[in-house]
Design an enzyme around this catalytic site. Sequence first.
Site, PDB file in Angstrom:
ATOM      1  CB  CYS A  85      37.008  41.602  37.472  1.00 10.25           C
ATOM      2  SG  CYS A  85      35.619  40.813  36.958  1.00 10.25           S
ATOM      3  CG  HIS A 184      39.777  37.933  37.551  1.00  8.52           C
ATOM      4  ND1 HIS A 184      39.801  38.658  38.811  1.00  8.52           N
ATOM      5  CD2 HIS A 184      38.354  37.680  37.198  1.00  8.52           C
ATOM      6  CE1 HIS A 184      38.258  39.016  39.091  1.00  8.52           C
ATOM      7  NE2 HIS A 184      37.587  38.629  37.960  1.00  8.52           N
ATOM      8  CD  GLU A 186      43.295  39.161  39.284  1.00 10.28           C
ATOM      9  OE1 GLU A 186      43.558  39.743  38.114  1.00 10.28           O
ATOM     10  OE2 GLU A 186      42.188  39.440  39.745  1.00 10.28           O
TER      11      GLU A 186
HETATM   12  N1  GLN Z   1      30.546  41.377  39.069  1.00 14.52           N
HETATM   13  C1  GLN Z   1      31.459  42.154  40.017  1.00 14.52           C
HETATM   14  C2  GLN Z   1      31.195  43.495  40.431  1.00 14.52           C
HETATM   15  O1  GLN Z   1      30.344  44.173  39.950  1.00 14.52           O
HETATM   16  C3  GLN Z   1      32.833  41.944  39.431  1.00 14.52           C
HETATM   17  C4  GLN Z   1      33.243  40.504  39.556  1.00 14.52           C
HETATM   18  C5  GLN Z   1      34.802  40.249  39.635  1.00 14.52           C
HETATM   19  O2  GLN Z   1      35.424  41.185  40.140  1.00 14.52           O
HETATM   20  N2  GLN Z   1      35.096  39.180  39.345  1.00 14.52           N
HETATM   21  O3  GLN Z   1      31.729  44.239  40.941  1.00 14.52           O
END
Ligand code: GLN
Length: 213
Positions: A85, A184, A186
């Site tokens: 992410c 994710h 994790e």
């Molecule tokens: N929207 C977040 C960002 O731009 C990422 C979101 C996440 O890691 N769950 O960093």
Amino acid sequence: MREPTDPPVVGVLALQGDVREHVAALRAGGAEAVAVRRPGELAAVDGIVLPGGESTTMATLAARWGLLEPLRDAVRAGLPAYGSCAGMILLADRLLDAPPGQRTVGGLDVTVRRNAFGRQVDSFETRVELDGLAGGPLHAVFIRAPWVEEAGPGVQVLGRVVGGAADGRIVAVRQGDVVATSFHPELTGDRRVHALFVDIVRRHLADAERGEP
Ligand code: GLN
């Protein structure tokens, strides 16, 4: 002296985000997991995980702690890296919908769009099939997630969303020893993505010991 049977040491960038969850998943995947906050700690790891969280905050903190350049150099020099992410955003060479001047570690020849799934579907869960990952589709959790808008020729697309408004969007990629997912793993009990990354780190170490690039 490192023995071939020793578990690889995998660092988790521990400036912000879901560090503990990655540490637990890496341990379950067979690695020795350590937190990385300083450049000296980075020098002692065989691979690095960039966690989920907030990529702008992580980039700002990494720059403030003198970690951004060392991270960039290490990944460029071949340190295996996995980003989930926000970590995917940090590994991208190019960003869309990022604040002007948002810096990244880079290393993945991709264009990543932040918060790509839009407000209505801020967070959602679905099943994603990953190329080369045995055992069937993963339960994938997306939280204000990015997607890969465009991938360079050296990038292997590992997974896409199937169905819905985001049908076909790229959410998992690999380029050499660098892996990224929009979701994710994790946060679920499924350790297959972490085990895959630990395996990449092991192979990288074995090749290095044999003197191969
Ligand atoms: N929207 C977040 C960002 O731009 C990422 C979101 C996440 O890691 N769950 O960093």
